[in-house]
Design a protein around this motif. Structure first.
Motif, mmCIF file in Angstrom:
data_model
loop_
_atom_site.group_PDB
_atom_site.id
_atom_site.type_symbol
_atom_site.label_atom_id
_atom_site.label_comp_id
_atom_site.label_asym_id
_atom_site.label_seq_id
_atom_site.Cartn_x
_atom_site.Cartn_y
_atom_site.Cartn_z
ATOM 1 N N MET A 169 71.525 15.627 -26.863
ATOM 2 C CA MET A 169 70.707 16.665 -26.133
ATOM 3 C C MET A 169 69.540 17.179 -26.941
ATOM 4 O O MET A 169 69.572 17.269 -27.946
ATOM 5 N N ASN A 212 60.659 14.594 -23.029
ATOM 6 C CA ASN A 212 59.461 13.576 -22.407
ATOM 7 C C ASN A 212 58.469 13.435 -23.751
ATOM 8 O O ASN A 212 57.549 13.047 -23.298
ATOM 9 N N PHE A 251 61.475 11.781 -28.191
ATOM 10 C CA PHE A 251 62.155 12.189 -29.286
ATOM 11 C C PHE A 251 63.784 11.568 -28.960
ATOM 12 O O PHE A 251 64.186 10.974 -30.074
ATOM 13 N N ILE A 252 64.450 11.549 -28.014
ATOM 14 C CA ILE A 252 65.741 11.073 -27.883
ATOM 15 C C ILE A 252 65.609 9.614 -28.016
ATOM 16 O O ILE A 252 66.508 9.167 -28.780
ATOM 17 N N ILE A 256 78.086 8.739 -18.639
ATOM 18 C CA ILE A 256 77.389 9.769 -18.172
ATOM 19 C C ILE A 256 77.547 10.079 -16.777
ATOM 20 O O ILE A 256 78.101 9.128 -15.938
ATOM 21 N N VAL A 298 67.860 10.921 -15.668
ATOM 22 C CA VAL A 298 67.029 10.923 -16.913
ATOM 23 C C VAL A 298 67.766 10.161 -18.232
ATOM 24 O O VAL A 298 67.073 9.094 -18.791
ATOM 25 N N VAL A 309 66.691 6.644 -20.295
ATOM 26 C CA VAL A 309 66.783 6.714 -21.728
ATOM 27 C C VAL A 309 67.616 5.686 -22.160
ATOM 28 O O VAL A 309 67.323 4.915 -23.051
ATOM 29 N N LYS A 319 66.035 1.981 -21.519
ATOM 30 C CA LYS A 319 64.945 1.718 -22.287
ATOM 31 C C LYS A 319 65.138 1.552 -23.468
ATOM 32 O O LYS A 319 64.441 0.967 -24.491
HETATM 33 C C1 LIG Z 1 68.407 13.209 -21.461
HETATM 34 C C2 LIG Z 1 67.551 13.924 -22.438
HETATM 35 C C3 LIG Z 1 68.352 13.734 -23.926
HETATM 36 C C4 LIG Z 1 66.260 12.849 -22.807
HETATM 37 O O1 LIG Z 1 65.539 13.323 -23.825
HETATM 38 P P1 LIG Z 1 64.090 12.895 -23.903
HETATM 39 O O2 LIG Z 1 63.769 13.345 -25.506
HETATM 40 O O3 LIG Z 1 63.345 13.715 -23.023
HETATM 41 O O4 LIG Z 1 63.959 11.592 -23.743
HETATM 42 P P2 LIG Z 1 62.596 10.344 -23.689
HETATM 43 O O5 LIG Z 1 61.503 11.188 -23.973
HETATM 44 O O6 LIG Z 1 63.103 9.516 -25.126
HETATM 45 O O7 LIG Z 1 62.754 9.849 -22.408
HETATM 46 C C5 LIG Z 1 62.924 10.212 -21.146
HETATM 47 C C6 LIG Z 1 62.458 9.284 -20.125
HETATM 48 O O8 LIG Z 1 63.105 9.928 -18.883
HETATM 49 C C7 LIG Z 1 61.818 9.740 -17.965
HETATM 50 N N1 LIG Z 1 62.198 10.947 -17.108
HETATM 51 C C8 LIG Z 1 61.991 12.265 -17.475
HETATM 52 N N2 LIG Z 1 62.015 12.824 -16.023
HETATM 53 C C9 LIG Z 1 62.678 11.974 -15.298
HETATM 54 C C10 LIG Z 1 62.936 12.204 -13.793
HETATM 55 N N3 LIG Z 1 63.162 13.454 -13.314
HETATM 56 N N4 LIG Z 1 63.298 10.987 -13.084
HETATM 57 C C11 LIG Z 1 63.190 9.876 -13.684
HETATM 58 N N5 LIG Z 1 62.989 9.546 -15.059
HETATM 59 C C12 LIG Z 1 62.651 10.716 -15.821
HETATM 60 C C13 LIG Z 1 60.528 9.907 -18.896
HETATM 61 O O9 LIG Z 1 59.508 9.348 -17.918
HETATM 62 C C14 LIG Z 1 61.109 9.032 -19.835
HETATM 63 O O10 LIG Z 1 61.000 7.724 -19.500
HETATM 64 P P3 LIG Z 1 59.825 6.631 -19.832
HETATM 65 O O11 LIG Z 1 59.621 6.675 -21.481
HETATM 66 O O12 LIG Z 1 60.111 5.460 -19.415
HETATM 67 O O13 LIG Z 1 58.392 7.434 -19.279
HETATM 68 C C15 LIG Z 1 67.251 15.252 -22.272
HETATM 69 O O14 LIG Z 1 66.716 15.137 -20.972
HETATM 70 C C16 LIG Z 1 68.251 16.195 -22.365
HETATM 71 O O15 LIG Z 1 68.698 16.750 -23.333
HETATM 72 N N6 LIG Z 1 68.878 16.505 -21.163
HETATM 73 C C17 LIG Z 1 70.156 17.519 -21.103
HETATM 74 C C18 LIG Z 1 71.250 16.915 -22.010
HETATM 75 C C19 LIG Z 1 71.729 15.563 -21.244
HETATM 76 O O16 LIG Z 1 71.930 15.368 -20.240
HETATM 77 N N7 LIG Z 1 72.268 14.868 -22.153
HETATM 78 C C20 LIG Z 1 72.732 13.613 -21.868
HETATM 79 C C21 LIG Z 1 74.360 13.576 -21.598
HETATM 80 S S1 LIG Z 1 75.005 12.023 -21.318
#
Ligand SMILES: CC(C)(COP(=O)(O)OP(=O)(O)OC[C@H]1O[C@@H](n2cnc3c(N)ncnc32)[C@H](O)[C@@H]1OP(=O)(O)O)[C@@H](O)C(=O)NCCC(=O)NCCS
Length: 189
Positions: free
Chosen positions: A103, A110, A113-114, A138, A144, A148, A151
């Motif tokens: 998380m 976006n 970083f993850i 999940i 989202v 991740v 990809k």
């Molecule tokens: C899931 C999470 C860790 C992703 O972290 P992040 O650093 O933003 O991830 P990234 O930047 O590597 O990638 C995000 C991807 O999701 C996509 N995305 C973002 N919002 C989106 C949405 N509403 N619908 C579809 N895709 C979406 C982005 O476009 C990106 O994909 P792309 O590179 O193909 O454009 C973050 O959203 C988070 O902390 N969520 C809350 C905790 C959680 O749910 N953890 C997972 C539990 S299993």
């Protein structure tokens, strides 16, 4: 396989460093785990106060001391502030397998970083620890997280119906998996 975290494995990638959690991270752990948006798809108790955050950090430390789990604080290179966490939970050495969780604070979403973090820790898990597979479990609505995982080379292995009882409801789970042999299919992030 055997897992030994006696010396904590500090890792790094292009923009990030991955270090051990410390009690100095209490404010950021509180921020992460008390945010209803970030916790929406994580069926674990919310952190309600600073003491809960301290308890969480201490619980992670004791799991790591028993080599049952590991959790890294994600920081930007050269900065100490924790911006997110990533780790392996439910390590199953007998199956060369573990469960991945992550998380990151909303202001850092976006930016890839993850993605960068997943690639770093799975390389470590496959090539240094010697895992054969990593799973991520999940919520089916967490699109989202599914994005991740896909990809980063994870494939959807299945859908488990109503296997989690959380806050009075039975929840479904999507299982995503990456195998060590899938890694060579991944392109550079
Ligand atoms: C899931 C999470 C860790 C992703 O972290 P992040 O650093 O933003 O991830 P990234 O930047 O590597 O990638 C995000 C991807 O999701 C996509 N995305 C973002 N919002 C989106 C949405 N509403 N619908 C579809 N895709 C979406 C982005 O476009 C990106 O994909 P792309 O590179 O193909 O454009 C973050 O959203 C988070 O902390 N969520 C809350 C905790 C959680 O749910 N953890 C997972 C539990 S299993």
């Amino acid at each position: 396989m055997t897992v030994d975290f006696e010396t904590f494995p500090v890792l790094s990638s292009g923009r990030l460093e991955f270090r051990e959690l410390s009690l100095l991270d209490v404010n950021e752990i509180f921020e992460l785990r008390s945010d209803p948006e970030l916790m929406k798809y994580i069926p674990r108790p919310m952190v309600n106060c600073k003491q809960d955050a301290i308890d969480h950090i201490e619980q992670i430390h004791s799991l790591t001391a028993r080599n049952e789990a590991i959790n890294w604080a994600i920081t930007e290179i050269g900065q100490s502030k924790l911006i997110g966490t990533i780790g392996f939970y439910r390590i199953k050495p007998e199956d060369f397998r573990a469960e991945l969780g992550y998380m990151i604070l909303g202001e850092y979403h976006n930016k890839g970083f993850i993605t960068e973090s997943i690639r770093t820790v799975i390389q470590y898990a496959f090539y240094t620890l010697g895992f054969n597979s990593i799973e991520a479990l999940i919520d089916p609505e967490n699109i989202v997280s599914a994005r991740v995982l896909r990809k980063n080379g994870f494939e959807r292995d299945g859908h488990i119906r109503e296997n989690v009882f959380w806050e009075g409801k039975f929840l479904d789970t999507e299982v995503f998996t990456i195998l060590k042999k899938d890694l060579k299919k991944l392109s550079t992030p």
